[in-house]
Design a protein around this motif. Structure first.
Motif, PDB file in Angstrom:
ATOM      1  N   VAL A 282       0.843  -1.198   0.000  1.00 47.04           N
ATOM      2  CA  VAL A 282       0.000   0.000   0.000  1.00 47.04           C
ATOM      3  C   VAL A 282       0.880   1.250   0.000  1.00 47.04           C
ATOM      4  N   ALA A 283       1.948   1.245   0.775  1.00 47.45           N
ATOM      5  CA  ALA A 283       2.869   2.388   0.803  1.00 47.45           C
ATOM      6  C   ALA A 283       3.541   2.581  -0.560  1.00 47.45           C
ATOM      7  N   ARG A 284       3.940   1.490  -1.212  1.00 51.92           N
ATOM      8  CA  ARG A 284       4.552   1.593  -2.549  1.00 51.92           C
ATOM      9  C   ARG A 284       3.563   2.169  -3.554  1.00 51.92           C
ATOM     10  N   VAL A 285       2.318   1.717  -3.492  1.00 46.28           N
ATOM     11  CA  VAL A 285       1.290   2.232  -4.399  1.00 46.28           C
ATOM     12  C   VAL A 285       1.058   3.718  -4.119  1.00 46.28           C
ATOM     13  N   ALA A 286       0.937   4.083  -2.856  1.00 48.31           N
ATOM     14  CA  ALA A 286       0.721   5.488  -2.503  1.00 48.31           C
ATOM     15  C   ALA A 286       1.884   6.350  -2.989  1.00 48.31           C
ATOM     16  N   TRP A 287       3.104   5.879  -2.798  1.00 45.75           N
ATOM     17  CA  TRP A 287       4.280   6.627  -3.247  1.00 45.75           C
ATOM     18  C   TRP A 287       4.255   6.804  -4.763  1.00 45.75           C
ATOM     19  N   ARG A 288       3.979   5.746  -5.491  1.00 43.73           N
ATOM     20  CA  ARG A 288       3.938   5.831  -6.957  1.00 43.73           C
ATOM     21  C   ARG A 288       2.875   6.821  -7.408  1.00 43.73           C
ATOM     22  N   ARG A 289       1.731   6.808  -6.758  1.00 43.77           N
ATOM     23  CA  ARG A 289       0.660   7.737  -7.127  1.00 43.77           C
ATOM     24  C   ARG A 289       1.045   9.168  -6.774  1.00 43.77           C
TER      25      ARG A 289
END
Length: 157
Positions: free
Chosen positions: A142-149
């Protein structure tokens, strides 16, 4: 439009054979294939795809129905690479174990890949370990997805 392919996410292989967890995924995919033999089956995973294809073929899935995706090393790569093989399919039917369903859905949402996730049973001997692992792995994803977004929203790639 292509029928939704059944995508089996890779898992551990032991001595050239599927682990119990991977065999549970393959068994679930086999059931889905028997319900609709016209669906293609994608076996996805670096170092696992060939073993998975052999198992499915030994259990009655024609080799011509099996597509190997041998490059993926993570859930998001499994999804991206499998989608690239069937870009005209309306969705992917993704088979993984129950503990991994939510993380798979998070990545599919982020990547914009429509999926139906089918949960194969997680062997009792590995449930505690794998659900405990998800306590760390899910927030990490979830943190990786949030960072990418966030980066994308700031004009990054």
């Amino acid at each position: 439009m292509t029928k939704a392919p059944i995508v089996v996410l890779g898992a551990r292989v032991i001595d050239g054979r599927p682990s119990r967890m991977l065999e549970a995924r393959l068994s679930a995919a086999l059931g889905l294939f028997h319900d609709d033999p016209g669906r293609p089956v994608v076996v996805s995973g670096f170092g696992e795809a060939d073993v998975m294809a052999d198992w499915l073929a030994a259990h009655g899935v024609p080799r011509g129905a099996i597509t190997l995706e041998r490059a993926a090393r993570s859930t998001n790569e499994n999804l991206e690479n499998s989608r690239a093989l069937f870009p005209s399919a309306a969705r992917l039917i993704v088979v993984t174990n129950g503990f991994h369903v939510l993380r798979t859905k998070v990545w599919a949402w982020h990547l914009g890949i429509p999926v139906t996730v089918v949960a194969a049973e997680t062997p009792a001997s590995s449930r505690v370990r794998n659900y405990a692992r998800e306590v760390v792995a899910l927030p990490h994803s979830v943190a990786r997805v949030a960072w990418r977004r966030l980066v994308r929203g700031l004009g990054g790639r």
